[in-house]
Scaffold this active site. Structure first.
Site, PDB file in Angstrom:
ATOM      1  N   GLU A  76    -104.878  69.268   2.444  1.00  0.00           N
ATOM      2  CA  GLU A  76    -106.248  69.752   2.321  1.00  0.00           C
ATOM      3  C   GLU A  76    -107.120  69.260   3.481  1.00  0.00           C
ATOM      4  O   GLU A  76    -107.917  69.996   4.020  1.00  0.00           O
ATOM      5  CB  GLU A  76    -106.826  69.252   0.981  1.00  0.00           C
ATOM      6  CG  GLU A  76    -108.270  69.628   0.722  1.00  0.00           C
ATOM      7  CD  GLU A  76    -108.385  70.983   0.039  1.00  0.00           C
ATOM      8  OE1 GLU A  76    -107.396  71.740   0.076  1.00  0.00           O
ATOM      9  OE2 GLU A  76    -109.453  71.279  -0.509  1.00  0.00           O
ATOM     10  N   ASP A  77    -106.943  68.010   3.874  1.00  0.00           N
ATOM     11  CA  ASP A  77    -107.904  67.383   4.793  1.00  0.00           C
ATOM     12  C   ASP A  77    -107.403  67.088   6.194  1.00  0.00           C
ATOM     13  O   ASP A  77    -108.168  66.601   7.016  1.00  0.00           O
ATOM     14  CB  ASP A  77    -108.405  66.053   4.185  1.00  0.00           C
ATOM     15  CG  ASP A  77    -109.139  66.276   2.881  1.00  0.00           C
ATOM     16  OD1 ASP A  77    -109.558  67.419   2.643  1.00  0.00           O
ATOM     17  OD2 ASP A  77    -109.282  65.323   2.107  1.00  0.00           O
TER      18      ASP A  77
END
Ligand code: MN
Length: 719
Positions: A76-77
């Site tokens: 996600e990051d």
């Protein structure tokens, strides 16, 4: 901050076979991927996945779950991809990380607190492997522990509410009671700081008055049990503020009488010892009525077993006591996890080296849930396997069958929205109406009063409601078309006979051929079920004029001829489906429809059908003549040039126009006209007509133009 070496030794403490090397690699990979990212607290980001892994190691979870925790935010990051994870750590870990990432995306959805129940089901449905949920809960626990660093009060409140409504009940559901208690207390601190402060102040007062009361009660209990020959471990603690608060609210206890703040645990060797210990305690202290619960003979669904009782202890303070065996204690501590290893240790089920087989079994427990206090009451998790859960932009949850499309979604929201739906955005992106929706999608439907359900939809809708509505609309519209044609036929015949077409004038034909209404007659004529000549003979018996008959007979071919001429003149070449054969068709100049646009046809006497985009403003003037609307579709097989008109605003610079035309040409657009509409000192506006094949071709050209540095705006010209 937890050190990764501490994590490793914790894991080795309960799993000597654990592949420490790969856990180490997962840590290093995550640390490198997160690089210099920082948490809101200012700590290096890696402290978060490490803490989550630590929480899970505290529950003795398997290495794959630990690795998932370490990697859970990388996809996600950071730049890491699922493919990369799968290559380095295997499909199991990559699949788990994918599940956690999907759950995290749900959190970006608008507030669903009103539908917490449905949302919890969604979370469970999306965690097909229960470990996804376990990691997610640990992630949430650490985020709640560090919530104070989040700067925005709104965001803190949203996270706390969501935790209270969704994650805390789930933690309890799978038997992680201590996670549940801590989560709710952290929420309490965020949402009701005043209330929590007053509970803490009261605790402080009682503590002072009680002079290490916990220790004294513990000592007394140990002594009493030993005297009766019961071997027991006794431990005591103060309850968390939130659980004290809850009890106060439930029992309606005034604050001054709040004494129920201590909980003691008595752990004995066997079930028999539990009941004997209970006898000793009830013999010495007065039991509080209504507070006795026997979860040994009636375990909770998550496997929890214990005897709970509350007695009036020393100094008139209420004291809660939980009595259980060592095995039951493991269940209470590790959730259903322990239940499985416990059973295995018992020899009741073979382990086959699958030390963590319990985790797969956890899902079964969830699926079998049925009981008044369980959130999956009267439902089976299996039911959700075939469902997707989507959201409206307002956050309302719409459950749909697997394979459902935006059209199904639109009909599920409201029949009217389905009937007039023209487009859909999923998670903010425009998608075709036939695309399949996924769990957690947020769907926004665009509607237009001009749009009517299309026959093509029947090829992809999956819900009964959508199918029924579309069928009905298509049937009605076909009839409408036949009526329009039938009416036109008779209009021509009437004007040839210098008469006016009125309902009254039609009566002889209705009687003769047995039609109830003029529309029935028109429809039969239009569909070709009723001979035209016979009707005209009946209506105009006095003028058996052969010429008139010829004229009528010749009518249809004449119309076809006109249509062909028109087609040549307009050079449309792209076939439109849904037209009655022989009807002339041309494209409206107000909106320049392109293949791919949602379109409608408007029947214009003497001019055939005009095709408009279904969002064209000029359709408003046909609002009160619905009989003139035709549902039409582009024929995807046919390809030909179409003229689109662009309005373009650009900074004034030498050579700018050449750049624009070159960019259009590079994208295979053929400019057929170009006109300046406005010239300011610094900017100019132009209208450009471009021949394109369809909307997506035009979209490419617009995108290319927008990429030019000096272009201020590009849009399709309407009207
Ligand atoms: Mn996280």
């Amino acid at each position: 901050m937890l050190r990764h070496s501490d994590l490793i030794s914790t894991i080795q403490g309960y799993d000597t076979d654990a592949d420490v090397d790969s856990i180490e690699r997962a840590y290093l990979f995550a640390a490198e991927a997160h690089g210099s990212q920082r948490r809101a607290s200012g700590e290096p980001y890696i402290s978060h996945p490490l803490a989550v892994a630590g929480i899970l190691a505290g529950k003795k979870l398997d290495p794959a779950t630990i690795k998932t925790a370490l990697l859970h935010d990388t996809v996600e990051d950071t730049h890491a991809t699922l493919g990369e994870l799968s290559e380095r750590f295997g499909g199991e870990v990559a699949g788990l990380v994918d599940g956690v990432t999907k759950l995290s995306k749900l959190e970006l959805q608008p507030d669903q607190s009103k539908q917490a129940e449905n949302f919890r089901k969604l979370v469970v449905a999306m965690s097909r492997d229960i470990r996804v949920l376990v990691v997610k809960l640990a992630d949430r626990l650490h985020n709640m522990r560090t919530l104070e660093y989040v700067r925005s009060p709104e965001k803190r409140a949203r996270i706390a509410n969501e935790t209270m409504e969704i994650y805390a009940p789930l933690a309890e559901r799978i038997g992680m009671q201590d996670w549940h208690d801590e989560l709710t207390d952290l929420c309490f601190a965020e949402l009701h700081p005043e209330a929590r402060r007053s509970v803490l102040a009261r605790l402080e007062y009682l503590r002072e008055r009680g002079h290490s009361l916990v220790d004294r009660v513990m000592e007394a209990l140990r002594h009493d049990l030993a005297r009766e020959g019961i071997t027991a471990e006794v431990s005591g603690r103060e309850k968390l503020p939130y659980s004290i608060w809850e009890k106060m609210k439930r029992k309606d206890v005034p604050f001054e009488q709040l004494t129920d703040i201590m909980a003691f645990r008595v752990i004995v060797d066997d079930v028999d010892g539990c009941y004997r210990a209970l006898g000793v305690i009830h013999g010495k202290y007065r039991a509080v009525i209504g507070r006795f619960k026997d979860y040994i003979s009636l375990p909770k669904l998550n496997g929890y077993q214990s005897i709970h009782t509350t007695v009036i202890g020393p100094e008139n303070l209420r004291v809660e006591v939980q009595i259980r065996t060592r095995g039951m204690h493991r269940v209470a501590e590790f959730g259903v996890a322990a239940h499985w290893t416990y059973k295995n240790a018992d020899g009741s089920s073979a382990t086959d080296g699958l030390q963590y087989s319990w985790i797969r079994g956890l899902l079964e427990i969830l699926e079998q849930a049925s009981g008044a206090d369980e959130f999956l009451e009267h439902t089976r998790l299996e039911m959700y396997k075939d469902q997707v859960f989507c959201f409206t932009p307002g956050g309302a949850l719409i459950p749909l069958p697997q394979g459902a499309t935006p059209v199904d979604f639109a009909y599920a929201v409201h029949s009217d929205i389905g009937d007039h739906c023209v487009g859909a955005k999923v998670n903010g992106k425009l998608v075709p109406l036939r695309s399949k929706l996924q769990n957690g999608d947020q769907v926004e439907i665009t509607t237009s009063r001009g749009r009517l359900p299309s026959q093509e939809w029947l090829q992809f809708v999956v819900t009964g409601k959508a199918r029924a509505r579309v069928r009905r609309a298509v049937r009605l519209r076909e009839r409408d078309q036949y009526i329009t044609v039938g009416k036109e036929i008779l209009k021509t015949a009437f004007s040839a006979n210098r008469a006016e077409l009125t309902n009254r004038a039609l009566t002889p034909a209705l009687d003769q051929f047995g039609y109830a209404t003029p529309d029935d007659l028109f429809a039969a004529l239009g569909e070709g079920l009723q001979g035209e000549q016979a009707v005209i003979q009946t209506l105009f018996p006095d003028k058996p004029d052969a010429a008139a008959d010829d004229k009528v007979v010749a009518l249809a071919p004449a119309r076809r001829q006109r249509a062909r001429e028109k087609e040549r003149a307009e050079k449309p070449a792209v076939a439109i489906r849904g037209l009655i054969p022989g009807m002339a068709m041309h494209f409206a100049r107000c909106c320049h429809p392109l293949p791919g646009d949602a379109i409608v046809g408007i029947v214009t006497t003497g001019k055939g059908v005009t095709i408009h985009t279904s969002d064209c403003a000029s359709l408003e003037s046909f609002r009160f003549t619905p009989e003139r609307w035709l549902n039409v579709e582009w024929d995807p097989e046919a390809i030909a040039g179409h003229v689109a008109r662009l309005r373009l605003s650009s900074a004034h610079q030498p050579g700018q126009l050449a750049q624009i035309t070159a960019s259009i040409a590079a994208n295979r657009g053929n400019i057929t006209n170009l006109r300046f509409t406005n010239r300011a000192e610094d900017f100019f506006d132009i209208l450009i007509d471009i021949e394109v094949t369809d909307v997506s071709h035009l979209g490419n050209i617009i995108a290319a133009l927008r990429a030019l540095p000096t272009i201020a705006s590009v849009e399709r010209a309407r009207g």
